[in-house]
Design a protein around this motif. Sequence first.
Motif, PDB file in Angstrom:
ATOM      1  N   ASN A   1       0.923  -1.296   0.002  1.00 25.45           N
ATOM      2  CA  ASN A   1       0.057   0.072   0.071  1.00 25.45           C
ATOM      3  C   ASN A   1       0.904   1.152  -0.085  1.00 25.45           C
ATOM      4  O   ASN A   1       0.436   2.414  -0.709  1.00 25.45           O
TER       5      ASN A   1
ATOM      6  N   MET B   1       2.209   2.035  -3.626  1.00 28.99           N
ATOM      7  CA  MET B   1       1.227   2.504  -4.092  1.00 28.99           C
ATOM      8  C   MET B   1       0.613   3.860  -3.730  1.00 28.99           C
ATOM      9  O   MET B   1       0.502   4.689  -4.820  1.00 28.99           O
TER      10      MET B   1
ATOM     11  N   GLN C   1       0.484   7.410  -6.299  1.00 34.64           N
ATOM     12  CA  GLN C   1      -0.750   8.038  -6.494  1.00 34.64           C
ATOM     13  C   GLN C   1      -0.493   9.465  -6.381  1.00 34.64           C
ATOM     14  O   GLN C   1      -0.985  10.586  -6.949  1.00 34.64           O
TER      15      GLN C   1
ATOM     16  N   SER D   1       6.445   2.569 -10.588  1.00 37.38           N
ATOM     17  CA  SER D   1       6.511   1.528  -9.290  1.00 37.38           C
ATOM     18  C   SER D   1       8.023   1.449  -8.853  1.00 37.38           C
ATOM     19  O   SER D   1       8.406   1.571  -7.758  1.00 37.38           O
TER      20      SER D   1
ATOM     21  N   SER E   1     -11.481  -1.780  -7.038  1.00 38.17           N
ATOM     22  CA  SER E   1     -10.309  -0.534  -6.789  1.00 38.17           C
ATOM     23  C   SER E   1      -9.739   0.186  -8.039  1.00 38.17           C
ATOM     24  O   SER E   1      -9.200   1.078  -8.100  1.00 38.17           O
ATOM     25  N   THR E   2     -10.002  -0.720  -8.967  1.00 36.48           N
ATOM     26  CA  THR E   2      -9.673  -0.299 -10.534  1.00 36.48           C
ATOM     27  C   THR E   2     -10.735   0.893 -10.797  1.00 36.48           C
ATOM     28  O   THR E   2      -9.921   1.899 -11.423  1.00 36.48           O
TER      29      THR E   2
ATOM     30  N   TYR F   1     -10.024   4.082  -8.643  1.00 34.68           N
ATOM     31  CA  TYR F   1      -8.601   4.493  -8.399  1.00 34.68           C
ATOM     32  C   TYR F   1      -8.291   5.852  -8.690  1.00 34.68           C
ATOM     33  O   TYR F   1      -7.647   6.628  -7.673  1.00 34.68           O
TER      34      TYR F   1
ATOM     35  N   ASN G   1      -8.948   7.663  -5.523  1.00 33.29           N
ATOM     36  CA  ASN G   1      -8.030   7.660  -4.450  1.00 33.29           C
ATOM     37  C   ASN G   1      -6.777   8.671  -4.725  1.00 33.29           C
ATOM     38  O   ASN G   1      -5.985   8.928  -3.790  1.00 33.29           O
TER      39      ASN G   1
ATOM     40  N   MET H   1      -1.588   1.529 -10.459  1.00 31.16           N
ATOM     41  CA  MET H   1      -3.187   1.101 -10.827  1.00 31.16           C
ATOM     42  C   MET H   1      -2.730  -0.626 -10.300  1.00 31.16           C
ATOM     43  O   MET H   1      -3.416  -1.411  -9.902  1.00 31.16           O
TER      44      MET H   1
ATOM     45  N   ASN I   1      -1.944  -1.620  -7.180  1.00 27.95           N
ATOM     46  CA  ASN I   1      -3.104  -1.230  -6.260  1.00 27.95           C
ATOM     47  C   ASN I   1      -4.182  -2.522  -6.643  1.00 27.95           C
ATOM     48  O   ASN I   1      -4.808  -3.085  -5.718  1.00 27.95           O
TER      49      ASN I   1
ATOM     50  N   ARG J   1      -2.774  -5.506  -4.673  1.00 23.39           N
ATOM     51  CA  ARG J   1      -2.990  -5.190  -3.358  1.00 23.39           C
ATOM     52  C   ARG J   1      -4.465  -5.596  -3.142  1.00 23.39           C
ATOM     53  O   ARG J   1      -4.795  -6.428  -2.021  1.00 23.39           O
ATOM     54  N   SER J   2      -5.299  -5.407  -4.062  1.00 26.41           N
ATOM     55  CA  SER J   2      -6.668  -5.403  -3.683  1.00 26.41           C
ATOM     56  C   SER J   2      -7.186  -6.918  -3.887  1.00 26.41           C
ATOM     57  O   SER J   2      -7.924  -7.322  -3.182  1.00 26.41           O
TER      58      SER J   2
END
Length: 245
Positions: free
Chosen positions: A21, A24, A28, A34, A174-175, A178, A181, A220, A223, A226-227
């Motif tokens: 997290n 990510m 964001q 990454s 989450s997608t 996103y 967020n 993403m 994320n 992770r989700s």
Amino acid sequence: KHFACGAGSSLINVVLTFPINKIMFRQQLYGFRSHKAFAQLWREGILNLYRGLFPPLVQKSTSVAIMFGLFNHFHHNLATLVPFERIQTLLLDPKHHNTFKNSYHAFSSLYVNYSMKEYFRGTTAVLLRNGPSSVIFFTLRHPIKNHLPESEANSIQNSINDFISGAMIGALCSTVFYPVNVVKARMQSKLGGEFSSFQKTFKVVFRERNYKLRKLYRGMHINFARSLLSWGIINASYEFLIKTF
């Protein structure tokens, strides 16, 4: 027991996925790729890896407890938990590393140096994200599981089915949400000054990313992974704890 099992499943999830997290979040907030976000965390060292863990432990375990405990009625209570998400954002942002020592210091500093309003920056974004995603979760949770291979109530396959159904819905939500967020991270990373609306903050972030939608989705893929893991763990853990206790 629904409240307790919901909280327990979330605690397990937060501890296991917090480092993911954190990577990510940097993507964001700053639009990093990454590898750059990972390199930044690597330079900060292992001692800072779990910096900011306490607020999401409280916020997520409480909100998931409410989520499972009250089911369709839980969301009316979520606004009271925004301060924990706000503090988490401040502690995850590297520009505030020298501003706040820990969660308690951040909580007290906002009250002493600013106002109660500071605890609630980004509330609109939180509600825009959590409301629809919760409806999606509870609407699809059992239908998806019912389309998976049949299993005995206490079998390993049943737990796998719970994991898969939770993972699929979590990854979907989450997608879809996103970019919300991304805007929330920007709203909550600000300390003091004007309270910008969700719409105004979105325009600023979108402009900074050269009006390219794909840049709003930086991070993403992490994320998404992770989700998948988080909501799979939460759903499977919740069902396991309910049957156990």
